[in-house]
Design a protein around this motif. Structure first.
Motif, PDB file in Angstrom:
ATOM      1  N   TYR A   1       0.818  -1.256  -0.417  1.00  0.00           N
ATOM      2  CA  TYR A   1       0.056  -0.070  -0.221  1.00  0.00           C
ATOM      3  C   TYR A   1       0.834   1.243   0.115  1.00  0.00           C
ATOM      4  CZ  TYR A   1      -4.176  -2.868   0.932  1.00  0.00           C
ATOM      5  OH  TYR A   1      -5.398  -3.865   0.578  1.00  0.00           O
TER       6      TYR A   1
ATOM      7  N   SER B   1       4.276  -1.782   4.079  1.00  0.00           N
ATOM      8  CA  SER B   1       2.633  -1.560   4.266  1.00  0.00           C
ATOM      9  C   SER B   1       1.695  -2.340   3.789  1.00  0.00           C
ATOM     10  CB  SER B   1       1.867  -0.245   4.609  1.00  0.00           C
ATOM     11  OG  SER B   1       2.414   0.335   6.121  1.00  0.00           O
TER      12      SER B   1
ATOM     13  N   ASN C   1      -3.743  -4.574   6.233  1.00  0.00           N
ATOM     14  CA  ASN C   1      -3.894  -4.657   7.995  1.00  0.00           C
ATOM     15  C   ASN C   1      -2.622  -3.222   8.234  1.00  0.00           C
ATOM     16  OD1 ASN C   1      -6.696  -6.082   7.899  1.00  0.00           O
ATOM     17  ND2 ASN C   1      -5.134  -7.668   8.214  1.00  0.00           N
ATOM     18  N   ASN C   2      -2.370  -2.190   7.203  1.00  0.00           N
ATOM     19  CA  ASN C   2      -1.237  -1.903   7.475  1.00  0.00           C
ATOM     20  C   ASN C   2       0.336  -2.440   8.588  1.00  0.00           C
ATOM     21  OD1 ASN C   2      -1.243   1.301   7.214  1.00  0.00           O
ATOM     22  ND2 ASN C   2      -1.378   1.317   9.352  1.00  0.00           N
ATOM     23  N   ASP C   3       0.144  -3.834   8.149  1.00  0.00           N
ATOM     24  CA  ASP C   3       1.702  -4.568   9.035  1.00  0.00           C
ATOM     25  C   ASP C   3       2.828  -3.491   8.327  1.00  0.00           C
ATOM     26  OD1 ASP C   3       2.122  -8.185   8.567  1.00  0.00           O
ATOM     27  OD2 ASP C   3       3.047  -6.370   9.787  1.00  0.00           O
ATOM     28  N   MET C   4       3.601  -3.676   9.041  1.00  0.00           N
ATOM     29  CA  MET C   4       4.391  -2.774   8.232  1.00  0.00           C
ATOM     30  C   MET C   4       5.923  -3.903   8.710  1.00  0.00           C
ATOM     31  SD  MET C   4       6.061   0.755   8.969  1.00  0.00           S
ATOM     32  CE  MET C   4       5.111   1.765   7.616  1.00  0.00           C
ATOM     33  N   ARG C   5       6.307  -4.134   7.300  1.00  0.00           N
ATOM     34  CA  ARG C   5       7.915  -4.513   7.490  1.00  0.00           C
ATOM     35  C   ARG C   5       9.565  -3.668   6.615  1.00  0.00           C
ATOM     36  NH1 ARG C   5       7.093 -10.258   7.913  1.00  0.00           N
ATOM     37  NH2 ARG C   5       4.700 -10.487   8.578  1.00  0.00           N
ATOM     38  N   PHE C   6       9.844  -4.085   7.614  1.00  0.00           N
ATOM     39  CA  PHE C   6      11.707  -3.037   8.187  1.00  0.00           C
ATOM     40  C   PHE C   6      12.340  -4.042   7.510  1.00  0.00           C
ATOM     41  CE2 PHE C   6      10.456   0.280   9.549  1.00  0.00           C
ATOM     42  CZ  PHE C   6       8.922   0.365  10.941  1.00  0.00           C
TER      43      PHE C   6
ATOM     44  N   TYR D   1       0.365   0.733  17.277  1.00  0.00           N
ATOM     45  CA  TYR D   1       1.796  -0.622  17.097  1.00  0.00           C
ATOM     46  C   TYR D   1       2.568  -0.286  18.479  1.00  0.00           C
ATOM     47  CZ  TYR D   1      -0.134   1.425  12.415  1.00  0.00           C
ATOM     48  OH  TYR D   1      -0.889   1.505  11.415  1.00  0.00           O
TER      49      TYR D   1
ATOM     50  N   TYR E   1       6.002  -2.505  17.961  1.00  0.00           N
ATOM     51  CA  TYR E   1       7.774  -3.687  17.763  1.00  0.00           C
ATOM     52  C   TYR E   1       8.639  -3.625  18.722  1.00  0.00           C
ATOM     53  CZ  TYR E   1       5.634  -1.211  12.779  1.00  0.00           C
ATOM     54  OH  TYR E   1       4.953  -0.465  12.133  1.00  0.00           O
TER      55      TYR E   1
ATOM     56  N   LEU F   1      14.018  -3.749  12.813  1.00  0.00           N
ATOM     57  CA  LEU F   1      12.327  -3.661  13.921  1.00  0.00           C
ATOM     58  C   LEU F   1      11.230  -4.848  13.627  1.00  0.00           C
ATOM     59  CD1 LEU F   1      12.274  -0.399  13.863  1.00  0.00           C
ATOM     60  CD2 LEU F   1      10.981  -0.914  15.487  1.00  0.00           C
TER      61      LEU F   1
ATOM     62  N   LEU G   1       7.286  -5.857  13.713  1.00  0.00           N
ATOM     63  CA  LEU G   1       5.866  -5.849  14.381  1.00  0.00           C
ATOM     64  C   LEU G   1       5.060  -7.104  15.730  1.00  0.00           C
ATOM     65  CD1 LEU G   1       3.649  -3.783  14.890  1.00  0.00           C
ATOM     66  CD2 LEU G   1       2.450  -5.588  13.042  1.00  0.00           C
TER      67      LEU G   1
ATOM     68  N   TYR H   1      -0.649  -5.150  16.416  1.00  0.00           N
ATOM     69  CA  TYR H   1      -1.388  -3.684  16.477  1.00  0.00           C
ATOM     70  C   TYR H   1      -2.414  -3.267  17.234  1.00  0.00           C
ATOM     71  CZ  TYR H   1      -3.175  -5.805  12.205  1.00  0.00           C
ATOM     72  OH  TYR H   1      -3.651  -6.201  11.313  1.00  0.00           O
TER      73      TYR H   1
ATOM     74  N   GLN I   1       3.917   6.520   9.695  1.00  0.00           N
ATOM     75  CA  GLN I   1       3.509   5.932  11.170  1.00  0.00           C
ATOM     76  C   GLN I   1       4.141   6.757  11.949  1.00  0.00           C
ATOM     77  OE1 GLN I   1       4.154   2.114  12.116  1.00  0.00           O
ATOM     78  NE2 GLN I   1       2.348   1.254  10.162  1.00  0.00           N
TER      79      GLN I   1
END
Lengths: 111, 111
Positions: free
Chosen positions: A31, A93, A96-101, B33, B35, B43, B45, B48, B100
């Motif tokens: 997204y 993202s 569900n707004n799950d963010m991976r870094f 969230y 983390y 980082l 998650l 959330y 975020q």
């Protein structure tokens, strides 16, 4: 599972140089993509957010591009300064707004 | 900076004890969230929330629970702390698919 990779892991440049940080991701169904800066022992500061429908965003000396189809983003820093020294993180993202870094690029700008 | 505070900022505890970390926001953002940040893992998650009493698991939720009884507060609980939960914990807030914003972090040491 989304995987985010940042190259290089560390970068050292002289002051004034233009530089590019790279971020790649494995699943193009995102997204948005966000670039952050983190100073040692500190929290994350948001730099730029690119929505999936956008190709680039600019803020001052920073320009971020997004090629969703190829799973790549770049962060361009113009005329680097010692104060730019920090770790730069990209994150994507998905549902569900799950963010991976990514693991980050540690940048050192030498005076 | 977005109005996000975390408490405590530092905590040392013993294995097997319960620990609760608090995140408080003044921005009225819908999403919150938790983390954790670890060397070599970046980082990740934990959990959330997408509204009061609405929560979901993240990538590394085992051993953690969360609660959100008010828009402004999001609690992270380690029911029985283990040494593997030694980490830096960050809270973040956002609206759906928007930037975020991160809190200053909590350093937790489990002995």
């Amino acid at each position: 599972k989304q995987e985010v990779t940042q190259i290089p892991a560390a970068l050292s440049v002289p002051e004034g140089e233009n530089l590019v940080l790279n971020c790649s991701f494995t699943d193009s169904a995102i997204y948005n993509l966000q670039w952050f800066r983190q100073d040692p022992g500190k929290g994350l500061t948001s730099l730029l957010l690119i929505q999936s429908s956008q190709r680039e965003q600019t803020s001052g000396r920073l320009n971020a591009s997004l090629d969703k189809s190829s799973g790549r983003s770049t962060l361009y820093i113009a005329a680097s300064q010692p104060g730019d020294s920090a770790t730069y993180l990209c994150a994507v993202s998905g549902d569900n707004n799950d963010m991976r870094f990514g693991a980050g690029t540690r940048l050192t700008v030498k005076p | 900076d977005a109005g996000i505070t975390q408490s405590p900022r530092h905590k040392v505890t013993e294995t097997g004890t319960p620990v609760t970390l608090r995140c408080h926001q003044t921005e009225n953002h819908r999403y919150m969230y938790w983390y954790r940040q670890d060397p070599g893992h970046g980082l990740r998650l934990i959990h959330y929330s997408y509204g009061v009493k609405d929560t979901d698991k993240g990538e590394v939720s085992d051993g953690y629970s969360v609660s959100r009884s008010k828009t402004e507060d999001f609690l992270l609980t380690l029911e029985s702390a283990t040494s593997s939960q030694t980490s830096v914990y960050f809270c973040a807030i956002s609206e759906l698919r928007e930037t975020q914003y991160f809190g200053p972090g909590t350093r937790l040491l489990v002995l």
